[in-house]
Design a protein around this motif. Structure first.
Motif, PDB file in Angstrom:
ATOM      1  N   GLY A 188     -44.446  68.755  -6.362  1.00 19.97           N
ATOM      2  CA  GLY A 188     -44.664  70.052  -5.582  1.00 19.97           C
ATOM      3  C   GLY A 188     -45.170  71.270  -6.587  1.00 19.97           C
ATOM      4  N   LYS A 189     -45.768  70.932  -7.993  1.00 20.99           N
ATOM      5  CA  LYS A 189     -45.974  71.748  -8.953  1.00 20.99           C
ATOM      6  C   LYS A 189     -47.051  72.613  -8.698  1.00 20.99           C
ATOM      7  CE  LYS A 189     -46.077  68.644 -12.276  1.00 20.99           C
ATOM      8  NZ  LYS A 189     -45.413  67.423 -11.292  1.00 20.99           N
ATOM      9  N   SER A 190     -48.154  72.023  -8.075  1.00 26.44           N
ATOM     10  CA  SER A 190     -49.502  72.692  -7.896  1.00 26.44           C
ATOM     11  C   SER A 190     -49.097  73.859  -6.758  1.00 26.44           C
ATOM     12  CB  SER A 190     -50.509  71.548  -7.280  1.00 26.44           C
ATOM     13  OG  SER A 190     -50.692  70.896  -8.268  1.00 26.44           O
ATOM     14  N   ALA A 191     -48.551  73.471  -5.517  1.00 24.35           N
ATOM     15  CA  ALA A 191     -48.252  74.446  -4.468  1.00 24.35           C
ATOM     16  C   ALA A 191     -47.786  75.731  -5.147  1.00 24.35           C
ATOM     17  CB  ALA A 191     -47.650  74.005  -3.478  1.00 24.35           C
ATOM     18  N   THR A 192     -46.404  75.429  -6.031  1.00 21.94           N
ATOM     19  CA  THR A 192     -45.447  76.468  -6.582  1.00 21.94           C
ATOM     20  C   THR A 192     -46.476  77.454  -7.435  1.00 21.94           C
ATOM     21  OG1 THR A 192     -43.761  75.002  -6.308  1.00 21.94           O
ATOM     22  CG2 THR A 192     -43.290  76.942  -7.751  1.00 21.94           C
ATOM     23  N   ARG A 250     -47.869  60.209  -0.538  1.00 25.35           N
ATOM     24  CA  ARG A 250     -49.072  60.783  -1.082  1.00 25.35           C
ATOM     25  C   ARG A 250     -50.320  59.734  -1.771  1.00 25.35           C
ATOM     26  NH1 ARG A 250     -49.254  64.628  -6.626  1.00 25.35           N
ATOM     27  NH2 ARG A 250     -48.821  62.606  -7.715  1.00 25.35           N
ATOM     28  N   LEU A 295     -39.042  71.375 -11.647  1.00 25.88           N
ATOM     29  CA  LEU A 295     -38.664  70.924 -10.158  1.00 25.88           C
ATOM     30  C   LEU A 295     -38.101  69.606 -10.108  1.00 25.88           C
ATOM     31  CD1 LEU A 295     -41.927  72.509  -8.776  1.00 25.88           C
ATOM     32  CD2 LEU A 295     -39.598  73.116  -8.144  1.00 25.88           C
ATOM     33  N   ALA A 297     -40.008  77.149  -3.618  1.00 22.91           N
ATOM     34  CA  ALA A 297     -40.774  78.042  -4.024  1.00 22.91           C
ATOM     35  C   ALA A 297     -40.214  79.501  -4.395  1.00 22.91           C
ATOM     36  CB  ALA A 297     -41.974  78.303  -3.185  1.00 22.91           C
ATOM     37  N   CYS A 310     -36.567  70.340  -6.136  1.00 20.58           N
ATOM     38  CA  CYS A 310     -38.026  70.556  -5.480  1.00 20.58           C
ATOM     39  C   CYS A 310     -38.060  69.825  -3.916  1.00 20.58           C
ATOM     40  CB  CYS A 310     -38.921  69.422  -6.096  1.00 20.58           C
ATOM     41  SG  CYS A 310     -38.548  67.526  -6.205  1.00 20.58           S
ATOM     42  N   ARG A 329     -41.898  60.396  -0.924  1.00 20.55           N
ATOM     43  CA  ARG A 329     -43.097  61.241  -1.191  1.00 20.55           C
ATOM     44  C   ARG A 329     -44.034  60.710  -1.977  1.00 20.55           C
ATOM     45  NH1 ARG A 329     -41.742  67.389  -3.102  1.00 20.55           N
ATOM     46  NH2 ARG A 329     -40.484  67.568  -1.289  1.00 20.55           N
ATOM     47  N   ALA A 370     -45.469  64.490  -7.949  1.00 13.28           N
ATOM     48  CA  ALA A 370     -45.111  64.814  -6.487  1.00 13.28           C
ATOM     49  C   ALA A 370     -44.224  65.552  -6.302  1.00 13.28           C
ATOM     50  CB  ALA A 370     -44.878  63.164  -5.794  1.00 13.28           C
TER      51      ALA A 370
END
Length: 316
Positions: free
Chosen positions: A15-19, A212, A197, A298, A292, A208, A13
Motif C-alpha cells: 500500500g505504498k502508493s496510496a500512502t 492484485r 509498511l 495511513a 500495512c 493480497r 502490495a
C-alpha cells in the motif's frame, strides 16, 4: 538544517502508493520512485505504475525513463536520485522516496562500490547456461570461486547471481574481492529516515498479492506483455522482461506454460520478492515499522512523517 529525506518502503502490495498520496495532501512533496520496474515505458499494469490522475496530484520522478530494451542500474539511480533531491529542495518542496527496490535505497544511503560495468553479452551467456542447468547449478559454480558471495545469495536469486558471475567473468576477480578493495562512497550531506509498511500477518499479504495479480490480468496485463513480445527486439535476458509478473506471461506467450500456470508462478514469484524485501528491511533496525494491514496504517505513517517534518515544511 535540511529536513531528512523520508523513504516510504515496504514489500510489494503493502500500500505504498496510496500512502504517498495521503502524505501529499499534507506536505508539498515530490515523489522519487524507487522501483526497478516502473522505470520502463509500456510496462504500466504489471508494475502498478501510478495513474495519470495520481501523477497530476503530485509530481513523480523516474517513471518511464527507459525503453524496455535498455538497462538501468543502482549506480544510475544513485546519480539521478541525488540530483533530484537537490532539485526538489531548490523548489521549496520535500523529496519523498517511495518503492520496494531496496538495492537502490542501499546505493543511495550507503554509497556505491566501484564495480565493473554490465556486459550484455556475458549476461546473455549466463542466462543461457541458467536455462540449461538452473540457477542453483550456477550458484554451486559461484561457490567454487567466490564462496563469500555465494553464502550471501540464495540459490534462486537470479539477478544477484547473474551480477556476481558477470563480474568474475568480465574481470577475473570475485565480487567479494572487488567489494573489499573498493569500499562504498556515500554522501554525508544527506540524512534518511525509513518508514516501513510491513504486514503483521504474512499470509494476509500473500492473499493480497494473489488478488492484485488476478486484477492485473483482468485489467489487460497479458495484452501489455503481448505488445512487448510482438516487438521482436526484446528477450528474457533483459532486466525488463525478467520483472516479476512479466517473465511468467512471456513464457506463456512462447508456449512453455499455460496461462493458469503463468499466473500461479507469477504469484509465487511475487511472494518470494516480498519475502526478500522484508528480509532486507528487517536487517535495518532503525526503520520505523507500520503495520500495512492495519485500518489506520495511513494515519500512523502521517504521524511518523510529522515527527520528522513537522506539521508544516521547514528547512527544505
Amino acid at each position: 538544517m535540511s529536513a531528512p529525506v523520508i523513504c516510504l518502503a515496504g514489500p510489494t502490495a503493502a500500500g505504498k502508493s496510496a500512502t504517498t498520496l495521503a502524505i501529499a495532501q499534507r506536505w508539498p512533496i515530490e515523489i522519487i520512485a524507487m522501483d526497478s520496474a516502473t522505470i520502463y515505458r509500456g510496462m504500466d499494469i504489471g508494475t502498478a505504475k501510478p495513474s495519470s490522475e495520481e501523477r497530476a496530484l503530485v509530481p513523480h520522478h523516474l517513471l518511464d525513463i527507459r525503453d524496455p530494451a535498455e538497462s538501468y542500474s543502482a549506480a544510475d539511480f544513485h546519480v539521478d536520485a541525488t540530483r533530484l533531491i537537490q532539485d526538489i529542495r531548490s523548489r521549496g518542496k520535500l523529496p519523498l522516496l517511495s518503492g520496494g527496490t531496496m538495492l537502490y535505497y542501499k546505493a543511495l544511503r550507503e554509497g556505491l562500490n566501484a564495480l565493473p560495468p554490465a556486459d550484455p553479452a556475458i549476461r546473455m551467456q549466463i542466462d543461457q547456461e541458467a536455462a540449461q542447468i538452473g540457477w542453483p547449478g550456477l550458484h554451486r559454480q559461484l561457490a567454487g570461486y567466490d564462496p563469500e558471495t555465494a553464502r550471501r545469495l540464495a540459490p534462486n536469486d537470479s539477478q544477484r547471481l547473474q551480477r556476481a558471475i558477470e563480474i568474475y567473468r568480465s574481470s577475473g576477480r570475485s565480487m567479494s574481492s572487488w567489494l573489499q578493495d573498493a569500499p562504498a562512497r556515500r554522501d554525508d550531506t544527506l540524512s534518511f529516515v525509513t518508514v516501513s509498511l510491513e504486514p503483521s500477518d504474512r499470509l494476509a499479504l500473500h492473499a493480497r498479492i494473489a488478488l492484485r495479480y488476478r486484477r492485473m490480468i483482468e485489467d489487460g496485463l497479458l495484452d501489455e506483455v503481448r505488445a512487448l513480445h510482438d516487438r521482436g527486439d526484446l528477450h528474457v535476458g533483459l532486466p525488463s522482461i525478467r520483472c516479476v509478473g512479466y517473465r511468467q506471461l512471456w513464457d506463456h506467450l512462447e508456449g512453455r506454460i499455460s496461462l493458469e500456470q503463468a499466473i500461479e508462478q507469477a504469484t509465487a514469484a511475487t511472494r518470494q520478492l516480498a519475502k526478500r524485501q522484508l528480509t532486507w528491511l528487517r536487517s535495518q533496525p532503525e526503520r520505523e515499522v507500520v503495520d500495512c494491514l492495519s485500518g489506520t496504517a495511513a494515519e500512523e505513517v502521517l504521524r511518523r512523517v510529522a515527527e520528522h517534518w513537522g506539521q508544516t515544511p521547514y528547512g527544505v
